[in-house]
Scaffold this motif. Structure first.
Motif: not given
Length: 376
Positions: A18, A22, A36, A41, A44-45, A117, A140-141, A147-148, A317
Motif C-alpha cells: 500500500r 501510494a 499522513v 489514511d 490503511w497505510l 491527509s 489528499l481528497t 487512493l483507497r 469517502e
C-alpha cells in the motif's frame, strides 16, 4: 478507528504494498510525497492507530522516491513498533522539548509540493511551513482522491461481512414495535443490534418518522412514531475496521396508495442505479440512471442529494456518484447506491445498498428486501 480488529486481516507485506502504491501515485500526480497524520489514511497505510488524539506530532512521511518514515513522539514509539506495518518503514521518534518540525523537515524536499491527509492539524502544517517555507501542500481528497478507492480481495471480504452484519440488524429491527415509541428508542435498538452483530463503532442510526423522513440527515429525536408513519432507517458503522451503510424505509401500519407508489418509484430508481454499475462507466452514470427514473415520474425536485458515496475504512469517502464526476468505475470500487424522494412536511423514502464493481457489472453487499416492510 482503533484496536487490533482494524488491522488483523493484513500483513506487513500488505502495508508495504500500500505504501509503495501510494508513493507511486504521488509521483504520478507530480507530488514530492505524502504526509499522513493520524486517521483512516494512516491506519490503511501502516496499521497504526495512535491511542488517542494528541497535540504531539505523529506523521507518516512517504517520499515519492524514497522509503517511508513514521515520525512519532518517543512516549508513543512502543505502540507504533507493534503495528503490523511497522517492519515496512523506519520509525523516527522525537522527545518533548525538541522540535518535531525540524525532525520532519530533515526528511523532506525543502521546495516540494506534498499531499496531506485531510485531517492533519493546521498547527502541524503551519509548523512545517514555517520550518520549510518553500514547501506547499494539497489535501489528499483533491490530490489523490482514488487512493483507497479500489479494494483488494481481503478488503472486499471485510466490507461484505460488515454489510451482512447490517443486514442482520435490519432483519431484527423490523420485528420490534415502532408505533408508540420514540425515534430515539428505535435508534438505540439499532445501535445495540449493530454492536451485537460485530460492529465496534456505530457511526449513525437515523430513524426518521413521518415528516422527519423528508430530512435525509434527520437528527434522531423524541418524536413518537404514530400508526400511519413512513419511517426511514439509515444506519452503519465499522466492523473489523471496514464500513457498513444501508437504508430501508418501513411503514408503521398499512401505507396509503401514494406511499406505496413513491416507495416503488425509489425502489425502481435504486435498481436502475445498480444496473448502471459496470467497469468503465463514469461515476455520474450511476447518478444519472437513478435520477432519471425519479425525474421522469415528476419527483425530480424531491431527490436532493447525490446517489452515492464510497465506503471503506470510513463510511463516507471517494468516489462519489454525482453529476460531473467523470472518473470511470474500476473493479474493486465500493460505494452506496441510495436514491430518495423527500416530500417536505409529509414523508421521505430512501433505499440504499453498498455495491462493489465486478469484472462485468456490480454486486450488492446488502441483501435484505427492498419491498416496503410493514411494522407494528
Amino acid at each position: 478507528m482503533t484496536g487490533p480488529t482494524a488491522t488483523a486481516p493484513f500483513t506487513t507485506d500488505d502495508y508495504r504494498a500500500r505504501m509503495a502504491r501510494a508513493a507511486a501515485a504521488a509521483s504520478d500526480a507530480g507530488l514530492a510525497g505524502l504526509l499522513v497524520a493520524p486517521g483512516p489514511d494512516l491506519v490503511w497505510l501502516t496499521g497504526y492507530a495512535p491511542p488517542a488524539a494528541t497535540e504531539r506530532l505523529t506523521l507518516l512521511v512517504l517520499p515519492a522516491g524514497g522509503d517511508p518514515v513514521l515520525v512519532v513522539p518517543t512516549l508513543e514509539a512502543p505502540d507504533a513498533e507493534k503495528a503490523a506495518g511497522a517492519p515496512a518503514l523506519t520509525l523516527r521518534d522525537w522527545t518533548d522539548g525538541t522540535d518535531p518540525y525540524a525532525v520532519t523537515a530533515a526528511l523532506l524536499d525543502g521546495v516540494g509540493r506534498f499531499g496531506v491527509s485531510d485531517n492533519a492539524w493546521a498547527m502541524h502544517l503551519l509548523g512545517l511551513q514555517r520550518t520549510l517555507p518553500g514547501t506547499s501542500y494539497a489535501a489528499l481528497t483533491d490530490a489523490l482522491p482514488m487512493l483507497r478507492a479500489v479494494k483488494d480481495p481481503a478488503e472486499l471480504e471485510l466490507l461484505a461481512a460488515a454489510g451482512a452484519a447490517a443486514d442482520a440488524a435490519f432483519e431484527e429491527i423490523r420485528g420490534v414495535r415502532f408505533g408508540g415509541r420514540r425515534e430515539s428508542e428505535v435508534a438505540a435498538d439499532l445501535d445495540a443490534l449493530l454492536r451485537r452483530f460485530g460492529h465496534s463503532q456505530v457511526d449513525f442510526t437515523i430513524v426518521a418518522s413521518g415528516p422527519n423522513g423528508a430530512n435525509p440527515h434527520h437528527e434522531v429525536g423524541d418524536r413518537v412514531i404514530a400508526d400511519g408513519d413512513m419511517v426511514v432507517l439509515d444506519f452503519g458503522g465499522l466492523k473489523d475496521g471496514y464500513g457498513s451503510d444501508t437504508s430501508r424505509t418501513v411503514h408503521a401500519g398499512e401505507p396509503t396508495d401514494e406511499e406505496r407508489r413513491v416507495h416503488d418509484l425509489v425502489r425502481a430508481a435504486q435498481e436502475a442505479g445498480f444496473r448502471a454499475v459496470r467497469p468503465g462507466a463514469a461515476c455520474q452514470d450511476v447518478d444519472r440512471a437513478a435520477r432519471a427514473v425519479i425525474a421522469d415520474a415528476g419527483y425530480g425536485e424531491y431527490f436532493i442529494h447525490r446517489t452515492g458515496h464510497g465506503i471503506g475504512v470510513t463510511t463516507h469517502e471517494p468516489p462519489y456518484m454525482i453529476e460531473g464526476e467523470e472518473r470511470p468505475l474500476v473493479p474493486g470500487m465500493c460505494f452506496s447506491v441510495e436514491p430518495g424522494v423527500y416530500l417536505p412536511g409529509r414523508f421521505g423514502v430512501r433505499i440504499e445498498d453498498i455495491v462493489t464493481v465486478t469484472a462485468d457489472g456490480g454486486r450488492r453487499l446488502n441483501d435484505t428486501t427492498r419491498e416496503l416492510v410493514v411494522v407494528e
